[in-house]
Design an enzyme around this catalytic site. Structure first.
Site, mmCIF file in Angstrom:
data_model
loop_
_atom_site.group_PDB
_atom_site.id
_atom_site.type_symbol
_atom_site.label_atom_id
_atom_site.label_comp_id
_atom_site.label_asym_id
_atom_site.label_seq_id
_atom_site.Cartn_x
_atom_site.Cartn_y
_atom_site.Cartn_z
ATOM 1 N N ASP A 129 0.855 -1.190 0.000
ATOM 2 C CA ASP A 129 0.000 0.000 0.000
ATOM 3 C C ASP A 129 0.886 1.232 0.000
ATOM 4 O O ASP A 129 1.754 1.388 0.867
ATOM 5 C CB ASP A 129 -0.909 -0.005 1.226
ATOM 6 N N HIS A 136 -3.650 14.115 0.357
ATOM 7 C CA HIS A 136 -3.935 13.281 1.525
ATOM 8 C C HIS A 136 -2.792 13.352 2.542
ATOM 9 O O HIS A 136 -3.019 13.559 3.735
ATOM 10 C CB HIS A 136 -4.159 11.835 1.092
ATOM 11 N N ARG A 145 1.048 17.011 12.783
ATOM 12 C CA ARG A 145 2.331 17.678 13.000
ATOM 13 C C ARG A 145 2.286 19.182 12.779
ATOM 14 O O ARG A 145 3.268 19.869 13.066
ATOM 15 C CB ARG A 145 3.403 17.074 12.076
ATOM 16 N N GLU A 202 -10.979 4.044 3.180
ATOM 17 C CA GLU A 202 -9.995 4.776 2.390
ATOM 18 C C GLU A 202 -10.275 4.527 0.914
ATOM 19 O O GLU A 202 -10.259 3.386 0.453
ATOM 20 C CB GLU A 202 -8.563 4.353 2.734
ATOM 21 N N GLU A 204 -9.272 4.208 -2.580
ATOM 22 C CA GLU A 204 -8.008 3.927 -3.263
ATOM 23 C C GLU A 204 -8.270 3.189 -4.568
ATOM 24 O O GLU A 204 -9.381 2.745 -4.845
ATOM 25 C CB GLU A 204 -7.090 3.062 -2.381
ATOM 26 N N ASP A 236 -9.236 0.367 1.597
ATOM 27 C CA ASP A 236 -8.295 -0.144 2.596
ATOM 28 C C ASP A 236 -8.746 0.354 3.969
ATOM 29 O O ASP A 236 -8.289 1.380 4.459
ATOM 30 C CB ASP A 236 -6.877 0.325 2.276
ATOM 31 N N ARG A 240 -8.341 3.976 13.000
ATOM 32 C CA ARG A 240 -7.442 5.096 13.264
ATOM 33 C C ARG A 240 -6.924 5.122 14.699
ATOM 34 O O ARG A 240 -5.767 5.506 14.934
ATOM 35 C CB ARG A 240 -8.162 6.417 12.963
ATOM 36 N N GLN A 243 -4.307 2.389 15.050
ATOM 37 C CA GLN A 243 -3.128 2.774 14.270
ATOM 38 C C GLN A 243 -2.334 3.878 14.960
ATOM 39 O O GLN A 243 -1.089 3.864 14.950
ATOM 40 C CB GLN A 243 -3.555 3.227 12.879
ATOM 41 N N TYR A 247 1.666 2.813 15.390
ATOM 42 C CA TYR A 247 2.378 2.989 14.120
ATOM 43 C C TYR A 247 3.805 3.495 14.262
ATOM 44 O O TYR A 247 4.588 3.419 13.313
ATOM 45 C CB TYR A 247 1.577 3.883 13.175
ATOM 46 N N LYS A 256 -4.575 -1.788 10.212
ATOM 47 C CA LYS A 256 -4.829 -1.924 8.779
ATOM 48 C C LYS A 256 -5.014 -3.369 8.323
ATOM 49 O O LYS A 256 -5.600 -3.606 7.267
ATOM 50 C CB LYS A 256 -3.643 -1.329 7.992
ATOM 51 N N THR A 260 -9.017 -5.497 3.691
ATOM 52 C CA THR A 260 -8.908 -4.618 2.529
ATOM 53 C C THR A 260 -9.858 -5.163 1.476
ATOM 54 O O THR A 260 -9.776 -6.344 1.132
ATOM 55 C CB THR A 260 -7.476 -4.593 1.963
ATOM 56 N N GLU A 367 -10.008 12.754 6.985
ATOM 57 C CA GLU A 367 -9.906 14.079 6.378
ATOM 58 C C GLU A 367 -11.254 14.784 6.310
ATOM 59 O O GLU A 367 -11.354 15.981 6.597
ATOM 60 C CB GLU A 367 -9.333 13.965 4.970
#
Length: 420
Positions: A129, A136, A145, A202, A204, A236, A240, A243, A247, A256, A260, A367
């Site tokens: 992936d 994104h 951040r 997600e 994709e 996918d 959250r 993760q 992560y 994850k 999928t 998002e």
């Protein structure tokens, strides 16, 4: 303009211009085999093969269409794919009598899609992936951040990716169980074990590898697309909250690997050629092994819908486009193999979430709701920060031609409650 003797509406995803491959079996029983979608029908390629229509091709005598996956056909390579596509397209033309006027062959080879079960089309050996959408990656970076460090220093220099779990890739229509795992609440010094409360989709797309490469021998950027058999829609799913705790430092794991979902029809790259476009400008210029020229992307419209238990119909919550991907499929393949990694027939490479420059083009709830702080208000008044039990998510996509569409069908999945 190409036209099939089978009536196909302009809104259908499966005109004669498309002819995607899939694996199916009839609901009445029987073995799995390979077919192509044409309008509301599936054309059984194993029937055509037994009737001798592929006798002068590279797949003659290999029974690649009588198998329960596309892997053997994908391994045959671009020349074989071209031969088969040309034959199938010719047989389906309105001005070609070979299939049109042969009632017994037509009856044996054409099955209504409503009468078949579509299976996972590929026996997937490995799954990678990527994180190829700049919009994104920027949005996620701003959330976690801040604007000044939104993109990590390496992001504009290489296609970031991670190795996913091939065993939990499932075909559209498979229910998804809400996962459980370690979660670290903000107001707690220690993690707890619980069901994810921040379950996400997600939007994709993914590509399937045909011929691979030997261990230690990279695939050049110039040759990369010759290794692409076709594309599918991908959802996918992501937990959250699981993760976020796990992560660092090695990346996604339980957040994850629980599921999928992919669409059942694999659209060949040849069907997408009329829709080639240039990708986004890349700055700084990539290193030499990643440099490309010309039209390396495709104009594929993408949409995501959600339908909860209390909703009469699905509601669109996202409209994006494949063209927004910063890193092309060829660049993903070239980077994946530059260190000597060997790709094999049936490997799945997914794009990562495909988001665009506008709010509605954000390809996941992370998002769309800005990490849950700006919930979506659905038409029936319900709110969505994250997916709820009973929610069904559907992703669809297509290229719009002049009076026809080349589409991918859909990938859908419904959320089941976590195990007690």
């Amino acid at each position: 303009m190409l036209r099939s003797f089978i009536e196909v509406s302009p809104e259908s995803h499966f005109p004669i211009h498309n002819l995607p491959y899939g694996v199916f079996r009839t609901r009445a029983g029987g073995t799995a085999r390979v077919g192509v979608a044409i309008g509301d029908y599936v054309l059984d390629l194993s029937v055509l093969d037994r009737a001798g229509h592929f006798r002068n091709t590279a797949v003659c005598g290999k029974e690649v269409f009588s198998r329960d996956s596309l892997d053997a056909f994908m391994a045959a390579g671009p020349a074989a794919w071209h031969e088969v596509r040309q034959i199938v397209q010719r047989l389906l033309r309105a001005d070609e009598p070979l299939l049109r006027d042969n009632a017994s062959l037509r009856s044996a080879a054409l099955v209504r899609q409503n009468d078949v079960e579509l299976l996972l089309p590929v026996r997937i050996g490995d799954y990678t992936d990527f994180y190829a959408s700049k919009e994104h990656a920027t949005n996620v970076g701003v959330m976690f951040r801040g604007k000044e460090q939104a993109l990590m220093p390496n992001w504009t220099h290489l296609p970031v990716g991670y190795h996913g779990r091939a065993s939990s890739v499932v075909v559209s229509g498979t229910d998804i169980r809400r996962p459980r795992g370690q979660i670290k609440p903000a107001d707690s010094s220690d993690p707890l074990f619980a069901a994810s409360s921040q379950l996400d989709f997600e939007l994709e797309m993914g590509l399937f590898i045909g011929p691979g490469n030997p261990l230690g021998t990279p695939i050049s950027i110039a040759d990369a697309e010759s290794h692409i058999f076709g594309l599918v829609l991908v959802n996918d799913w992501s937990a959250r909250d699981i993760q976020a705790w796990e992560y660092q430092p090695l990346g996604p794991f339980l957040g994850k690997n629980f599921a999928t979902s992919i669409s059942p029809w694999v659209v060949p790259l040849a069907a997408l050629e009329p829709f080639r476009i240039e990708g986004p400008p890349q700055e700084p210029e990539p290193l030499a092994y990643l440099r490309t020229t010309g039209k390396t992307s495709f104009d594929i419209q993408l949409e995501a819908y959600v339908q909860g238990d209390g909703m009469e119909r699905p509601e669109r919550i996202c409209a994006s486009n494949f063209r927004y991907l910063y890193w092309s499929m060829a660049q993903q393949i070239a980077h994946h193999t530059v260190g000597g990694c060997n790709l094999r027939p049936g490997d799945l490479l997914a794009s990562g979430t495909i988001s665009g420059p506008h709010r509605q083009a954000r390809g996941c709830l992370l998002e769309l709701t800005w990490r849950g702080t700006e919930p979506l208000v659905l038409k029936n008044g319900e709110l969505r920060r994250w997916l709820e039990d009973g929610d069904r998510v559907t992703i669809t996509g297509w290229c719009q031609g002049d009076g026809y569409r080349v589409g991918f069908g859909e990938v859908t999945g419904r959320i089941l409650p976590a195990l007690p």
